[in-house]
Design a protein around this motif. Structure first.
Motif, PDB file in Angstrom:
ATOM      1  N   MET A  93       0.852  -1.180   0.000  1.00 16.95           N
ATOM      2  CA  MET A  93       0.000   0.000   0.000  1.00 16.95           C
ATOM      3  C   MET A  93       0.896   1.240   0.000  1.00 16.95           C
ATOM      4  N   PRO A  94       0.554   2.277  -0.765  1.00 22.27           N
ATOM      5  CA  PRO A  94       1.376   3.500  -0.785  1.00 22.27           C
ATOM      6  C   PRO A  94       1.616   4.069   0.616  1.00 22.27           C
ATOM      7  N   SER A  95       0.590   4.039   1.467  1.00 21.32           N
ATOM      8  CA  SER A  95       0.737   4.599   2.816  1.00 21.32           C
ATOM      9  C   SER A  95       1.733   3.805   3.653  1.00 21.32           C
ATOM     10  N   VAL A  96       1.835   2.502   3.398  1.00 20.99           N
ATOM     11  CA  VAL A  96       2.802   1.659   4.118  1.00 20.99           C
ATOM     12  C   VAL A  96       4.205   1.891   3.569  1.00 20.99           C
ATOM     13  N   LEU A  97       4.321   1.909   2.250  1.00 20.11           N
ATOM     14  CA  LEU A  97       5.615   2.144   1.618  1.00 20.11           C
ATOM     15  C   LEU A  97       6.197   3.493   2.025  1.00 20.11           C
ATOM     16  N   ALA A  98       5.326   4.475   2.207  1.00 18.34           N
ATOM     17  CA  ALA A  98       5.771   5.828   2.550  1.00 18.34           C
ATOM     18  C   ALA A  98       6.400   5.910   3.939  1.00 18.34           C
ATOM     19  N   ARG A  99       6.156   4.895   4.772  1.00 13.29           N
ATOM     20  CA  ARG A  99       6.706   4.925   6.135  1.00 13.29           C
ATOM     21  C   ARG A  99       8.050   4.206   6.244  1.00 13.29           C
ATOM     22  N   ARG A 100       8.592   3.748   5.122  1.00 19.74           N
ATOM     23  CA  ARG A 100       9.868   3.041   5.161  1.00 19.74           C
ATOM     24  C   ARG A 100      11.010   3.980   5.535  1.00 19.74           C
ATOM     25  N   ARG A 101      12.130   3.359   5.998  1.00 13.29           N
ATOM     26  CA  ARG A 101      13.322   4.147   6.309  1.00 13.29           C
ATOM     27  C   ARG A 101      13.870   4.777   5.036  1.00 13.29           C
ATOM     28  N   ILE A 102      14.751   5.758   5.198  1.00 18.04           N
ATOM     29  CA  ILE A 102      15.160   6.598   4.079  1.00 18.04           C
ATOM     30  C   ILE A 102      15.791   5.809   2.935  1.00 18.04           C
ATOM     31  N   THR A 103      16.583   4.769   3.245  1.00 23.28           N
ATOM     32  CA  THR A 103      17.226   4.006   2.178  1.00 23.28           C
ATOM     33  C   THR A 103      16.192   3.326   1.292  1.00 23.28           C
ATOM     34  N   LYS A 104      15.198   2.677   1.917  1.00 24.51           N
ATOM     35  CA  LYS A 104      14.152   2.010   1.157  1.00 24.51           C
ATOM     36  C   LYS A 104      13.215   3.017   0.504  1.00 24.51           C
ATOM     37  N   LEU A 105      13.018   4.140   1.168  1.00 25.27           N
ATOM     38  CA  LEU A 105      12.159   5.180   0.609  1.00 25.27           C
ATOM     39  C   LEU A 105      12.781   5.751  -0.667  1.00 25.27           C
ATOM     40  N   THR A 106      14.095   5.976  -0.627  1.00 31.19           N
ATOM     41  CA  THR A 106      14.798   6.488  -1.809  1.00 31.19           C
ATOM     42  C   THR A 106      14.673   5.513  -2.977  1.00 31.19           C
ATOM     43  N   ALA A 107      14.895   4.225  -2.685  1.00 26.64           N
ATOM     44  CA  ALA A 107      14.784   3.206  -3.734  1.00 26.64           C
ATOM     45  C   ALA A 107      13.360   3.130  -4.276  1.00 26.64           C
ATOM     46  N   ALA A 108      12.370   3.263  -3.375  1.00 25.99           N
ATOM     47  CA  ALA A 108      10.967   3.174  -3.794  1.00 25.99           C
ATOM     48  C   ALA A 108      10.600   4.320  -4.725  1.00 25.99           C
ATOM     49  N   VAL A 109      11.001   5.538  -4.372  1.00 30.77           N
ATOM     50  CA  VAL A 109      10.681   6.693  -5.233  1.00 30.77           C
ATOM     51  C   VAL A 109      11.379   6.551  -6.579  1.00 30.77           C
ATOM     52  N   GLY A 110      12.623   6.069  -6.566  1.00 29.46           N
ATOM     53  CA  GLY A 110      13.330   5.859  -7.820  1.00 29.46           C
ATOM     54  C   GLY A 110      12.628   4.833  -8.697  1.00 29.46           C
ATOM     55  N   HIS A 111      12.147   3.744  -8.068  1.00 28.00           N
ATOM     56  CA  HIS A 111      11.437   2.709  -8.822  1.00 28.00           C
ATOM     57  C   HIS A 111      10.130   3.244  -9.407  1.00 28.00           C
ATOM     58  N   ILE A 112       9.390   4.018  -8.609  1.00 25.08           N
ATOM     59  CA  ILE A 112       8.121   4.585  -9.093  1.00 25.08           C
ATOM     60  C   ILE A 112       8.364   5.471 -10.306  1.00 25.08           C
ATOM     61  N   ALA A 113       9.416   6.299 -10.236  1.00 23.33           N
ATOM     62  CA  ALA A 113       9.729   7.184 -11.361  1.00 23.33           C
ATOM     63  C   ALA A 113      10.125   6.381 -12.599  1.00 23.33           C
ATOM     64  N   ASP A 114      10.944   5.347 -12.397  1.00 21.46           N
ATOM     65  CA  ASP A 114      11.372   4.530 -13.546  1.00 21.46           C
ATOM     66  C   ASP A 114      10.181   3.806 -14.179  1.00 21.46           C
ATOM     67  N   GLU A 115       9.288   3.287 -13.324  1.00 20.75           N
ATOM     68  CA  GLU A 115       8.128   2.567 -13.841  1.00 20.75           C
ATOM     69  C   GLU A 115       7.177   3.520 -14.555  1.00 20.75           C
ATOM     70  N   LEU A 116       7.042   4.720 -14.026  1.00 17.41           N
ATOM     71  CA  LEU A 116       6.169   5.700 -14.671  1.00 17.41           C
ATOM     72  C   LEU A 116       6.725   6.088 -16.039  1.00 17.41           C
ATOM     73  N   GLU A 117       8.056   6.127 -16.166  1.00 18.15           N
ATOM     74  CA  GLU A 117       8.686   6.401 -17.452  1.00 18.15           C
ATOM     75  C   GLU A 117       8.283   5.338 -18.469  1.00 18.15           C
ATOM     76  N   ARG A 118       8.250   4.091 -18.003  1.00 15.99           N
ATOM     77  CA  ARG A 118       7.866   2.989 -18.904  1.00 15.99           C
ATOM     78  C   ARG A 118       6.378   3.014 -19.252  1.00 15.99           C
ATOM     79  N   GLN A 119       5.554   3.507 -18.303  1.00 15.27           N
ATOM     80  CA  GLN A 119       4.100   3.521 -18.500  1.00 15.27           C
ATOM     81  C   GLN A 119       3.576   4.902 -18.882  1.00 15.27           C
ATOM     82  N   ARG A 120       4.492   5.757 -19.316  1.00 11.49           N
ATOM     83  CA  ARG A 120       4.152   7.166 -19.571  1.00 11.49           C
ATOM     84  C   ARG A 120       2.907   7.335 -20.443  1.00 11.49           C
ATOM     85  N   GLU A 121       2.786   6.569 -21.495  1.00 12.03           N
ATOM     86  CA  GLU A 121       1.682   6.740 -22.442  1.00 12.03           C
ATOM     87  C   GLU A 121       0.340   6.325 -21.853  1.00 12.03           C
TER      88      GLU A 121
END
Length: 247
Positions: free
Chosen positions: A103-131
């Motif tokens: 759940m986004p609300s659960v992922l958002a509570r992760r420690r900074i290292t995992k949070l950084t990786a999560a935001v990076g993954h979301i951005a990369d996936e959105l790049e792939r699903q841009r259209e």
């Protein structure tokens, strides 16, 4: 000896505290030695000023990002993006692709290292699903900016406390000179307190003696045969070694 963890910046704290306490605790206790106390306070003042002058000449550290503010921003964008995906008609993209089944609300509570990786993954996936995602460009811009800030905060947290300023040889030399005066004043005050029969007052004047040491061979214990010092709150912040834990 002085606590080896007194860094150049803390000399301002310990020196000022020692001067104030010498005046408050020692003046008038042995009238014949008041001149010695004034001499010690004067020498400490000169050493404190010299150390301060050297530190003022050093390059100033680059401004740092506010960790709490960046974490709040990252958590906010994750939750908002999750809600946005849920609002899209027909669910053109499975949200699990972005949040890896959490759940986004659960992922958002992760420690900074995992949070950084999560935001990076979301951005990369959105790049792939841009259209498939309406408004993807605006979200990508926000996610990339937050990801960059998280990376900066991570690097800040890895930096040690003594890396606040690039310290050169001049600072190291000034610190050694300051420690020489500070230790000499301890010797003078220790002698005066011996005349008073109150050696336990030494940690109330030199606050580094009230700290808990973690270096082999460094101890707060008084010499054998002398009464133990009473517990007292330290007036200056503890000088603890090591880097700060990851947020």
């Amino acid at each position: 000896m002085a606590d080896p963890y007194i860094d150049p910046f803390e000399t301002k704290i310990y020196g000022k505290f020692a001067r104030e306490q010498m005046a408050a605790v020692l003046m008038g206790k042995v009238a014949a030695l008041d001149g010695m106390v004034e001499f010690a306070m004067g020498k400490q003042l000169l050493a404190d000023q010299a150390m301060s002058d050297v530190l003022d000449r050093q390059p100033k550290p680059a401004p740092e990002l506010d960790t709490a503010e960046v974490l709040d921003e990252a958590r906010d964008v994750i939750v908002r993006f999750g809600s946005y995906l849920d609002s899209l008609k027909g669910r053109p993209v499975d949200p699990r692709l972005f949040f890896r089944g959490e759940m986004p609300s659960v992922l958002a509570r992760r420690r900074i290292t995992k949070l950084t990786a999560a935001v990076g993954h979301i951005a990369d996936e959105l790049e792939r699903q841009r259209e498939k995602v309406r408004g993807a460009d605006a979200w990508l811009t926000e996610l990339r900016e937050v990801h960059e800030k998280l990376g900066i905060v991570e690097r800040q947290q890895r930096a040690t406390r003594v890396e606040r300023v690039e310290l050169g040889p001049e600072v190291s030399t000034a610190r050694e000179a300051w420690l020489g005066v500070y230790d000499a004043n301890k010797s003078l005050v220790r002698g005066l307190l011996a005349h008073l029969g109150k050696p336990e007052l030494l940690p109330l004047i030199f606050d580094d003696l009230a700290e808990i040491h973690r270096t082999t061979g460094v101890s707060d214990a008084l010499p054998p045969g002398q009464p133990a010092a009473p517990d007292s709150p330290a007036a200056a912040p503890s000088a603890q070694p090591g880097p700060s834990p990851d947020a």
